[in-house]
Write an enzyme that holds these catalytic residues in place. Sequence first.
Site, PDB file in Angstrom:
ATOM      1  N   LYS A 128       0.769  -1.245   0.179  1.00 48.53           N
ATOM      2  CA  LYS A 128       0.077   0.008  -0.034  1.00 48.53           C
ATOM      3  C   LYS A 128       0.714   1.197  -0.148  1.00 48.53           C
ATOM      4  CE  LYS A 128      -4.568  -1.922   1.273  1.00 48.53           C
ATOM      5  NZ  LYS A 128      -5.476  -2.045   2.224  1.00 48.53           N
ATOM      6  N   ARG A 178      -3.464  -9.893   5.012  1.00 50.74           N
ATOM      7  CA  ARG A 178      -3.942  -9.776   3.863  1.00 50.74           C
ATOM      8  C   ARG A 178      -2.673  -9.543   2.999  1.00 50.74           C
ATOM      9  NH1 ARG A 178      -6.026  -6.871  -0.119  1.00 50.74           N
ATOM     10  NH2 ARG A 178      -7.904  -7.582  -1.208  1.00 50.74           N
TER      11      ARG A 178
HETATM   12  N1  HH2 Z   1      -7.511  -3.526   1.268  1.00 44.83           N
HETATM   13  C1  HH2 Z   1      -7.752  -3.778  -0.239  1.00 44.83           C
HETATM   14  C2  HH2 Z   1      -8.886  -4.558  -0.841  1.00 44.83           C
HETATM   15  N2  HH2 Z   1      -9.728  -5.403   0.244  1.00 44.83           N
HETATM   16  N3  HH2 Z   1     -10.037  -6.023   2.189  1.00 44.83           N
HETATM   17  C3  HH2 Z   1      -9.608  -6.046   3.824  1.00 44.83           C
HETATM   18  N4  HH2 Z   1     -10.320  -6.632   4.757  1.00 44.83           N
HETATM   19  N5  HH2 Z   1      -8.486  -5.153   4.126  1.00 44.83           N
HETATM   20  C4  HH2 Z   1      -7.830  -4.417   3.262  1.00 44.83           C
HETATM   21  O1  HH2 Z   1      -6.927  -3.593   3.630  1.00 44.83           O
HETATM   22  C5  HH2 Z   1      -8.237  -4.413   1.959  1.00 44.83           C
HETATM   23  C6  HH2 Z   1      -9.214  -5.193   1.424  1.00 44.83           C
HETATM   24  C7  HH2 Z   1      -7.046  -2.959  -1.216  1.00 44.83           C
HETATM   25  O2  HH2 Z   1      -5.964  -3.773  -1.866  1.00 44.83           O
HETATM   26  P1  HH2 Z   1      -6.192  -4.576  -3.111  1.00 44.83           P
HETATM   27  O3  HH2 Z   1      -7.063  -5.948  -3.142  1.00 44.83           O
HETATM   28  O4  HH2 Z   1      -4.620  -5.292  -3.530  1.00 44.83           O
HETATM   29  O5  HH2 Z   1      -6.172  -3.630  -4.252  1.00 44.83           O
HETATM   30  P2  HH2 Z   1      -7.472  -3.097  -5.213  1.00 44.83           P
HETATM   31  O6  HH2 Z   1      -8.685  -2.686  -4.287  1.00 44.83           O
HETATM   32  O7  HH2 Z   1      -7.253  -1.817  -5.951  1.00 44.83           O
HETATM   33  O8  HH2 Z   1      -8.079  -4.336  -5.940  1.00 44.83           O
END
Ligand code: HH2
Length: 260
Positions: free
Chosen positions: A203, A237
């Site tokens: 992040k 995660r």
């Molecule tokens: N962060 C993201 C998405 N889902 N769920 C939880 N529980 N906690 C988090 O910190 C979280 C989440 C964002 O990361 P990522 O899935 O890599 O990216 P994107 O939302 O752009 O798909």
Amino acid sequence: MGVVNVTPDSFSDGGRFLDPQQAVAHAKRLIDEGADIIDIGGESTRPGAGPVDAAEELRRVLPLLRALRDARVPVSVDTSKPQVMKVSLAEGASIINDVNALRAPGALQNVAASGAGLCMMHMQGEPRMMQDAPHYLDVVGEVRAFLLARIDAAVAMGVARESIAIDPGFGFGKTAGHNLALLRNLRRLAELGAPVLAGLSRKSTLGVITGRPTSERLPVSVAAALLAVQHGARIVRVHDVAATRDALALLAAVEAAGNR
Ligand code: HH2
């Protein structure tokens, strides 16, 4: 928890796993590397991301969910839409991971009726605007109060307390300073009794600290996962399971060594 984003626009792996076969292969690799949960998402929640309708989200998520039906680990679906929750649960998802903490009408009912696990995350605002001007008087206290209220709402709806995980939502309507204060004080969230999930992997706060682009944030992401667990997280995660596993194995070994 290993992440597989089936989206064209996720911030770190967008477009890499849009092809169902590639997504399945990646998920299986993460399981082989030691993931205990696979989290699949069909809608990016990165700052500024636009919404996707339920039909499109299901079109992205379902092939992967079906292919992982016989996987040896539970699969969670990262969604805020009650319709996507309902279909995903019927198709074998064991956990709903909702960055909106099941606040959409019908969301809590759908999950409560299924007996599935759920992760409720704190977010200030909504993805399109959340990083514009995040503001708190007391970020840890406000996030804690929100998560407590969501636990109470879920329990009132019939969700078993032991099925609930909570998440401070790193990067969701938070500055780097807010994220670091939350990381430092994760134990105050753990005091609520539900396992704390922490998602710091790759992040932007980690980019602010190191000056590195997303593609070079593996080492700092592993460090962040380690710190999160040391501060009370029970689930991390992550995109990079093997490296994170190694770091957590070291932590476990140090803790098991005691004072011998
Ligand atoms: N962060 C993201 C998405 N889902 N769920 C939880 N529980 N906690 C988090 O910190 C979280 C989440 C964002 O990361 P990522 O899935 O890599 O990216 P994107 O939302 O752009 O798909």
